[in-house]
Design an enzyme around this catalytic site. Structure first.
Site, PDB file in Angstrom:
ATOM      1  N   GLY A  16       5.990   5.885   0.071  1.00  0.00           N
ATOM      2  CA  GLY A  16       4.908   5.217  -0.662  1.00  0.00           C
ATOM      3  C   GLY A  16       5.390   3.901  -1.240  1.00  0.00           C
ATOM      4  O   GLY A  16       6.599   3.650  -1.310  1.00  0.00           O
ATOM      5  N   ASN A  17       4.454   3.088  -1.689  1.00  0.00           N
ATOM      6  CA  ASN A  17       4.763   1.771  -2.223  1.00  0.00           C
ATOM      7  C   ASN A  17       5.591   1.890  -3.513  1.00  0.00           C
ATOM      8  O   ASN A  17       5.763   2.993  -4.058  1.00  0.00           O
ATOM      9  CB  ASN A  17       3.448   1.020  -2.509  1.00  0.00           C
ATOM     10  CG  ASN A  17       3.621  -0.492  -2.380  1.00  0.00           C
ATOM     11  OD1 ASN A  17       4.727  -1.012  -2.511  1.00  0.00           O
ATOM     12  ND2 ASN A  17       2.526  -1.188  -2.092  1.00  0.00           N
ATOM     13  N   SER A  20       4.423   4.121  -6.644  1.00  0.00           N
ATOM     14  CA  SER A  20       3.370   5.060  -6.188  1.00  0.00           C
ATOM     15  C   SER A  20       3.563   6.468  -6.732  1.00  0.00           C
ATOM     16  O   SER A  20       2.745   7.342  -6.480  1.00  0.00           O
ATOM     17  CB  SER A  20       3.350   5.105  -4.647  1.00  0.00           C
ATOM     18  OG  SER A  20       4.634   5.476  -4.149  1.00  0.00           O
ATOM     19  N   THR A  23       9.030   9.509  -7.432  1.00  0.00           N
ATOM     20  CA  THR A  23       9.984  10.266  -8.260  1.00  0.00           C
ATOM     21  C   THR A  23       9.246  11.358  -9.023  1.00  0.00           C
ATOM     22  O   THR A  23       9.699  12.503  -9.075  1.00  0.00           O
ATOM     23  CB  THR A  23      10.727   9.307  -9.215  1.00  0.00           C
ATOM     24  OG1 THR A  23      11.341   8.280  -8.433  1.00  0.00           O
ATOM     25  CG2 THR A  23      11.803  10.043 -10.010  1.00  0.00           C
ATOM     26  N   GLU A  40      15.818   8.651  -4.498  1.00  0.00           N
ATOM     27  CA  GLU A  40      16.361   7.354  -4.094  1.00  0.00           C
ATOM     28  C   GLU A  40      17.566   6.979  -4.977  1.00  0.00           C
ATOM     29  O   GLU A  40      17.455   7.035  -6.193  1.00  0.00           O
ATOM     30  CB  GLU A  40      15.275   6.307  -4.302  1.00  0.00           C
ATOM     31  CG  GLU A  40      15.112   5.341  -3.187  1.00  0.00           C
ATOM     32  CD  GLU A  40      13.901   4.451  -3.416  1.00  0.00           C
ATOM     33  OE1 GLU A  40      13.519   4.187  -4.569  1.00  0.00           O
ATOM     34  OE2 GLU A  40      13.322   4.019  -2.410  1.00  0.00           O
ATOM     35  N   GLU A  92      13.387  11.144  -0.935  1.00  0.00           N
ATOM     36  CA  GLU A  92      12.574  10.009  -1.363  1.00  0.00           C
ATOM     37  C   GLU A  92      12.874   8.827  -0.434  1.00  0.00           C
ATOM     38  O   GLU A  92      14.015   8.353  -0.403  1.00  0.00           O
ATOM     39  CB  GLU A  92      12.911   9.647  -2.808  1.00  0.00           C
ATOM     40  CG  GLU A  92      12.031   8.563  -3.385  1.00  0.00           C
ATOM     41  CD  GLU A  92      12.320   8.275  -4.855  1.00  0.00           C
ATOM     42  OE1 GLU A  92      13.248   8.887  -5.421  1.00  0.00           O
ATOM     43  OE2 GLU A  92      11.619   7.420  -5.430  1.00  0.00           O
TER      44      GLU A  92
HETATM   45  C1  8LK Z   1      14.648   2.441   2.136  1.00  0.00           C
HETATM   46  C2  8LK Z   1      14.418   1.418   1.068  1.00  0.00           C
HETATM   47  C3  8LK Z   1      14.091   1.710  -0.252  1.00  0.00           C
HETATM   48  C4  8LK Z   1      13.974   0.456  -0.896  1.00  0.00           C
HETATM   49  C5  8LK Z   1      13.672   0.087  -2.214  1.00  0.00           C
HETATM   50  N1  8LK Z   1      13.620  -1.240  -2.502  1.00  0.00           N
HETATM   51  C6  8LK Z   1      13.349  -1.640  -3.891  1.00  0.00           C
HETATM   52  C7  8LK Z   1      11.940  -1.378  -4.313  1.00  0.00           C
HETATM   53  C8  8LK Z   1      12.062  -1.008  -5.770  1.00  0.00           C
HETATM   54  O1  8LK Z   1      12.058  -2.200  -6.567  1.00  0.00           O
HETATM   55  C9  8LK Z   1      13.443  -0.389  -5.902  1.00  0.00           C
HETATM   56  C10 8LK Z   1      13.425   1.128  -5.962  1.00  0.00           C
HETATM   57  O2  8LK Z   1      12.650   1.654  -4.933  1.00  0.00           O
HETATM   58  O3  8LK Z   1      14.169  -0.814  -4.730  1.00  0.00           O
HETATM   59  C11 8LK Z   1      13.860  -2.219  -1.546  1.00  0.00           C
HETATM   60  O4  8LK Z   1      13.792  -3.406  -1.881  1.00  0.00           O
HETATM   61  N2  8LK Z   1      14.187  -1.873  -0.271  1.00  0.00           N
HETATM   62  C12 8LK Z   1      14.235  -0.552   0.061  1.00  0.00           C
HETATM   63  N3  8LK Z   1      14.501   0.054   1.240  1.00  0.00           N
END
Ligand code: 8LK
Length: 224
Positions: A16-17, A20, A23, A40, A92
């Site tokens: 999800g965005n 969203s 967690t 994550e 996640e």
């Molecule tokens: C797999 C993946 C997760 C992910 C999260 N993010 C960023 C978005 C949020 O600000 C933060 C935590 O999800 O990290 C990103 O830039 N690139 C990503 N790639």
């Protein structure tokens, strides 16, 4: 019931965005002993030998996006590969959202150089061809960009304060292309869509919808 480490658990990617509620969704399943939760590893991205790669990426995206996504993918691969002692594993995000959402956006927006994209894409293709990381189910926390934009501002994660709504809208479209329009055949798992615009009080009912699907599959895995 702990299962032999070598058997494959029923694997769910929670996608999800930003903002969203992934967690929060995962925490809802903390109550079940037969489910391993892998959230994550943002703290690893915020402190790799003292370097806050997340902050560097948001502060100077052109310079740090490649480095950041490269490390994110390594931490995701480690989670995909981690032995799971339970019949069900909830993760996640995944290497798929890394490639189809975040890296894709960075390439389309010109944030990373085509040569950098080519390197990330070669890593992704090698992993797809050599390591089994498929999901059995994807739970898609579907949201409206304006709703999650407000949440991001309220959550006030310091690194995200300059994230523009346009970025959230672009990430939303890439999630929709992947999980609703099914534009990427490499990840054929069924998608369970949750209306994640709902606020916390109402969303537990939505979670119960997925709980039934996930736990029933867990029983299938255990009985296999
Ligand atoms: C797999 C993946 C997760 C992910 C999260 N993010 C960023 C978005 C949020 O600000 C933060 C935590 O999800 O990290 C990103 O830039 N690139 C990503 N790639």
């Amino acid at each position: 019931c702990a299962m032999a480490m070598n058997s494959k658990p029923f694997t769910v990617f929670v996608e999800g965005n930003i903002g969203s509620g992934k967690t929060t969704f995962l925490e809802h399943f903390r109550q079940f002993e037969d489910i391993t939760l892998l959230t994550e590893p943002v703290e690893e991205w915020r402190n790799l030998k003292g370097w806050n790669l997340l902050d560097l990426m948001y502060k100077d995206t052109a310079k740090w996006a490649m480095t950041f996504q490269s490390y994110v993918s390594l931490t995701m691969l480690e989670m995909h590969q981690r032995p799971t002692p339970t019949p069900v594993k909830l993760m996640e995000r995944s290497l798929y959202s890394a490639r189809y959402c975040f890296v894709e956006h960075m390439m389309r927006s010109g944030t990373i150089h085509p040569a950098e994209f080519a390197v990330l894409d070669e890593w992704f293709k090698f992993i797809m061809n050599h390591i089994h990381i498929d999901a059995d189910l994807i739970v898609y926390l579907k949201t409206t960009p304006s709703v999650v934009y407000e949440r991001i501002k309220k959550r006030a994660r310091s690194e995200e304060q300059c994230v523009p709504l346009s970025y959230i809208e672009e990430l939303h479209k890439l999630h929709e292309d992947w999980l609703i329009n099914r534009q990427h055949a490499e990840c054929p798992a069924p998608v369970l869509v949750i209306d994640a615009d709902l606020d916390l009080s109402q969303i537990t009912e939505e979670y119960k919808k997925s709980e039934h699907q996930i736990l029933r599959k867990a029983v299938d895995v255990v009985m296999r």
